[in-house]
Design a protein around this motif. Structure first.
Motif, short mmCIF file in Angstrom:
data_model
loop_
_atom_site.label_atom_id
_atom_site.label_comp_id
_atom_site.label_asym_id
_atom_site.label_seq_id
_atom_site.Cartn_x
_atom_site.Cartn_y
_atom_site.Cartn_z
N TYR A 110 0.78 -1.21 -0.02
CA TYR A 110 0.07 -0.18 -0.05
C TYR A 110 0.90 1.35 -0.11
CZ TYR A 110 -3.75 -3.30 0.92
OH TYR A 110 -4.84 -4.27 0.76
N ALA A 111 0.58 2.06 -0.86
CA ALA A 111 1.54 3.21 -1.12
C ALA A 111 1.53 4.18 -0.13
CB ALA A 111 1.21 3.98 -2.33
N ASP A 198 3.74 14.21 -0.94
CA ASP A 198 2.74 13.58 -1.76
C ASP A 198 1.82 14.37 -2.49
OD1 ASP A 198 1.60 10.60 -2.12
OD2 ASP A 198 -0.30 12.01 -1.89
#
Length: 203
Positions: A110-111, A198
């Motif tokens: 999972y990023a 991000d």
């Protein structure tokens, strides 16, 4: 849909890992999964209390992740049910904090995973256990050795990477250096920077 973040806290016994996880969960308004996992996994099953002594306990020594082993053991059954529950929650897309349960390995694809390992100085851990459990120094040292030995065996029964190996985590931090509040603050700043980067990458 907001970006999913999963904060995985692995920890040595006596380092305040559970408290740090709870505080980070409060700061980011994420649910936290630790001891509560048993209630979530088993729901209304009447025998949930019978499983508590198996929680985060290693599989029997005959078990190996490479072979069939003793896959009908209570420890193995509970571990797999917890792993499946964590994957289910991750697949739902929500953010959360999870303590232990091999989560840095189970959820590695999972990023938004942020795996953290918390260690500590032996004398500080002994003092923490003495105060929190009302133990003598001898009892605290025995508890530390036992719990960390079991956590290591539990983790290494199911994971490719070794428990506490820095290559398996974004951060390994000694909570004895900054103390509880300082460790929380440092980790909060790191997590916020991850979130910021991000967002910048999307712009």
């Amino acid at each position: 849909m907001e970006k999913q973040w999963i904060i995985s806290i692995s920890r040595e016994y006596g380092t305040g890992g559970h408290k740090i996880a709870e505080k980070l969960a409060q700061i980011f308004d994420f649910p936290v999964y630790d001891r509560e996992l048993l209630d979530n996994v088993f729901g209304d099953e009447a025998n949930v209390e019978e499983w508590r002594e198996c929680d985060e306990m290693p599989a029997p020594l005959a078990f190996s992740k490479k072979f069939s082993g003793t896959k009908n053991s209570s420890e193995y059954t509970l571990a797999k049910r917890q792993f499946n529950y964590l994957r289910k929650k991750a697949n739902e897309g929500g953010s959360f904090v999870v303590v232990g349960r091999c989560s840095e390995y189970i959820l590695k694809d999972y990023a938004g995973l942020i795996p953290i390992f918390i260690l500590g100085d032996e004398d500080v851990k002994v003092k923490q256990v003495m105060e929190s459990r009302n133990f003598t120094e001898k009892e605290a040292k025995a508890a530390l050795a036992r719990h960390n030995r079991l956590r290591k065996r539990y983790h290494n029964s199911y994971c490719e990477g070794k428990w506490g190996d820095s290559r398996c985590y974004d951060i390994c931090i000694n909570s004895s250096r900054l103390g509880f509040d300082g460790t929380v603050k440092f980790l909060e700043e790191y997590i916020r920077e991850r979130m910021k980067q991000d967002q910048n990458n999307k712009n």
